[in-house]
Design an enzyme around this catalytic site. Structure first.
Site: not given
Length: 288
Positions: A68, A145, A179, A223, A234
């Site tokens: 996104k 969300r 990531r 992260r 998640r």
């Protein structure tokens, strides 16, 4: 899709804290097929004026890690609007050691969704900063969300278009685990090299890694919430909460579902085509 033609820049968006609250956003819930996932909170406020002469106001939906931020950021540069990512707002607050930092840290590290109160507080602060800068329009990334958040947003401003990015879950997991962030410049990169064959009706997908420049390579960090267990949690939470939000915007005729066919080189031109912006990019390049 008429909203896609709204590309003219405009005067600044006025934002203020008035006496409008969440209860007004859910007042019609008894007659609505969408049931809020959280009870009304009278002190929750997010008030905006919506001038007719403005730039686009879009929302990007999609599972965590789908991309996104990448695509929203590119579109923001193309259209000249601010990219407002609630995930970034949360991380900025975490890094600030502010009053919400510890509370947010516990929520994020457990892979849970941040509450409406916290998200609306952070978003309101960001919009006020934008007002002072004379910003017009926006692309929201990571908000709303929940159906409750969608009702709040729908009650205070007019969203033109909602783009729902989709990708295979096995590819999504690989992307999330790959990531990386540069600890110095905060740039976002991905070390995963994905090449999944098509099977069971699912198309094959290839994605090259998004590697950093040489001076960032030694400064890459992962992260804290990009672990397999947290990513799975998640995704579970997102899938549970997202369907009512998608249905909410689908019923308004504002939802554009876009299946990512691959990495940025494959997906970007197809996304522009789906948004009727392929000619617009060429016009902008020619005018530069």
């Amino acid at each position: 899709m008429a909203a896609i033609t709204r590309l003219s820049k405009s005067s600044s968006i006025t934002i203020s804290y008035l006496s409008r609250c969440l209860s007004s956003a859910v007042a019609s819930e008894a007659n609505s097929p969408y049931k809020s996932l959280f009870p009304p909170k009278p002190n929750l406020k997010l008030i905006r004026k919506d001038p007719e002469d403005r730039n686009v106001q879009w929302v990007f939906l999609g599972c965590p890690g789908v991309g996104k931020g990448t695509y929203a950021s590119r579109l923001c540069k193309l259209l000249g609007v601010p990219h407002i990512a609630t995930g970034d707002l949360v991380r900025e607050e975490l890094a600030s050691s502010g009053p919400l930092s510890q509370q947010l840290s516990e929520i994020v590290n457990q892979g849970k969704l941040v509450s409406d109160e916290l998200i609306v507080s952070l978003l309101s602060k960001r919009l006020e900063v934008g007002e002072a800068k004379g910003e017009s329009g926006f692309i929201l990334d990571g908000f709303p969300r929940t159906i409750n958040q969608a009702e709040i947003l729908d009650g205070v401003t007019n969203i033109d278009l909602v783009v729902n990015l989709k990708i295979r879950e096995d590819v999504l997991m690989a992307k999330c685990l790959g990531r990386r962030i540069c600890s110095e410049c905060s740039g976002n990169f991905n070390v995963a090299s994905i090449n999944v064959k098509g099977e069971n009706g699912n198309p094959g997908i290839s994605m090259a890694p998004l590697l950093p420049p040489p001076h960032c390579m030694s400064k890459l960090i992962t992260r804290s919430d990009d672990t397999e267990a947290v990513v799975k949690e998640r995704l579970r939470v997102y899938n549970e909460k997202s369907q009512p939000v998608e249905d909410f915007y689908r019923s308004q005729g504002k939802l554009l579902e876009f299946d990512l066919p691959g990495g940025i080189p494959e997906s970007w031109p197809k996304l522009l085509e789906a948004l009727n912006l392929d000619d617009y990019e060429e016009q902008q390049a020619a005018a530069a």
